[in-house]
Design a protein around this motif. Structure first.
Motif, PDB file in Angstrom:
ATOM      1  N   GLU A   7       0.958  -1.380   0.151  1.00 24.14           N
ATOM      2  CA  GLU A   7       0.009   0.011  -0.050  1.00 24.14           C
ATOM      3  C   GLU A   7       0.946   1.144  -0.087  1.00 24.14           C
ATOM      4  O   GLU A   7       1.717   1.290   0.818  1.00 24.14           O
ATOM      5  N   LEU A   8       0.793   2.093  -1.008  1.00 19.48           N
ATOM      6  CA  LEU A   8       1.702   3.357  -1.272  1.00 19.48           C
ATOM      7  C   LEU A   8       0.971   4.492  -0.575  1.00 19.48           C
ATOM      8  O   LEU A   8      -0.173   4.879  -0.768  1.00 19.48           O
ATOM      9  N   THR A  19      -2.159   1.270  -4.706  1.00 20.99           N
ATOM     10  CA  THR A  19      -1.678  -0.107  -4.435  1.00 20.99           C
ATOM     11  C   THR A  19      -0.902  -0.843  -5.448  1.00 20.99           C
ATOM     12  O   THR A  19      -0.975  -0.887  -6.633  1.00 20.99           O
ATOM     13  N   VAL A  34       0.222  -1.227 -10.734  1.00 20.76           N
ATOM     14  CA  VAL A  34      -0.162  -0.027  -9.684  1.00 20.76           C
ATOM     15  C   VAL A  34      -1.512   0.442 -10.050  1.00 20.76           C
ATOM     16  O   VAL A  34      -1.793   0.971 -11.189  1.00 20.76           O
ATOM     17  N   ILE A  50       7.480   3.269 -10.801  1.00 17.94           N
ATOM     18  CA  ILE A  50       7.888   2.712  -9.249  1.00 17.94           C
ATOM     19  C   ILE A  50       9.422   2.659  -9.128  1.00 17.94           C
ATOM     20  O   ILE A  50       9.920   2.130 -10.115  1.00 17.94           O
ATOM     21  N   ASP A  89      11.451  -1.661   0.268  1.00 15.94           N
ATOM     22  CA  ASP A  89      10.672  -0.676  -0.004  1.00 15.94           C
ATOM     23  C   ASP A  89      10.923  -0.159  -1.403  1.00 15.94           C
ATOM     24  O   ASP A  89      11.810  -0.253  -2.279  1.00 15.94           O
ATOM     25  N   THR A  91       8.886   3.201  -3.940  1.00 15.35           N
ATOM     26  CA  THR A  91       8.486   4.652  -3.945  1.00 15.35           C
ATOM     27  C   THR A  91       7.798   4.962  -5.291  1.00 15.35           C
ATOM     28  O   THR A  91       8.033   4.379  -6.499  1.00 15.35           O
ATOM     29  N   LEU A  92       6.585   5.531  -5.400  1.00 20.80           N
ATOM     30  CA  LEU A  92       6.091   5.982  -6.470  1.00 20.80           C
ATOM     31  C   LEU A  92       6.275   7.412  -6.703  1.00 20.80           C
ATOM     32  O   LEU A  92       6.025   8.189  -5.826  1.00 20.80           O
ATOM     33  N   GLY A 108       4.012   8.389  -3.369  1.00 15.83           N
ATOM     34  CA  GLY A 108       3.735   7.481  -2.243  1.00 15.83           C
ATOM     35  C   GLY A 108       4.917   6.570  -2.070  1.00 15.83           C
ATOM     36  O   GLY A 108       5.697   6.374  -2.845  1.00 15.83           O
ATOM     37  N   LYS A 109       4.929   5.885  -0.833  1.00 11.90           N
ATOM     38  CA  LYS A 109       5.989   5.146  -0.459  1.00 11.90           C
ATOM     39  C   LYS A 109       5.269   4.147   0.358  1.00 11.90           C
ATOM     40  O   LYS A 109       4.134   4.170   0.966  1.00 11.90           O
ATOM     41  N   GLY A 110       5.787   2.688   0.157  1.00 13.01           N
ATOM     42  CA  GLY A 110       5.435   1.447   1.030  1.00 13.01           C
ATOM     43  C   GLY A 110       6.399   0.463   0.851  1.00 13.01           C
ATOM     44  O   GLY A 110       7.623   0.731   0.429  1.00 13.01           O
TER      45      GLY A 110
END
Length: 121
Positions: A7-8, A19, A34, A50, A89, A91-92, A108-110
């Protein structure tokens, strides 16, 4: 086969933005997708990507269609780095492209987590 999901979350607002899913094949290739919670419009040479924070490299990306404004709801592709491991990890990012093509804005990050599968005979 490994299936991962992340989940970002927007690091500034702490709200979900997308997602990410990954399906790794036995040969090491990975299909990634994504799905954005809200569409994002890119134009010109702009892009969404990504990034693997482990290798600091884009694994999948999407650019504006023919330079025109393009509304992105989701994007997918085959990873340029192969499979990303569990607990990696990601990142978007968004880039305006052109002269600012190296500018990456974190959307976003996740962290990727393996999906649990139960065996049922």
């Amino acid at each position: 086969m490994f299936k991962g999901r992340a989940e970002l979350v927007d690091p500034e607002k702490n709200t979900p933005v997308a997602t990410f899913t990954e399906t790794c094949q036995s040969d090491g290739t990975a299909k990634m997708k994504v799905v954005l919670k809200q569409p994002i419009t890119i134009s010109g040479t702009g892009s969404l990507a990504i990034f693997s924070t482990l290798k600091d490299q884009a694994v999948i990306a999407v650019t504006a269609n023919g330079g025109a404004s393009t509304v992105i709801h989701e994007f997918e592709g085959t990873s340029s780095l192969g499979c990303l491991a569990d607990k990696s990890d990601i990142t978007l990012t968004r880039s305006p492209g052109g002269d600012l093509g190296t500018l990456l804005i974190v959307v976003g990050k996740g962290t990727i987590h393996g999906e649990r599968h139960e065996y049922t005979p």
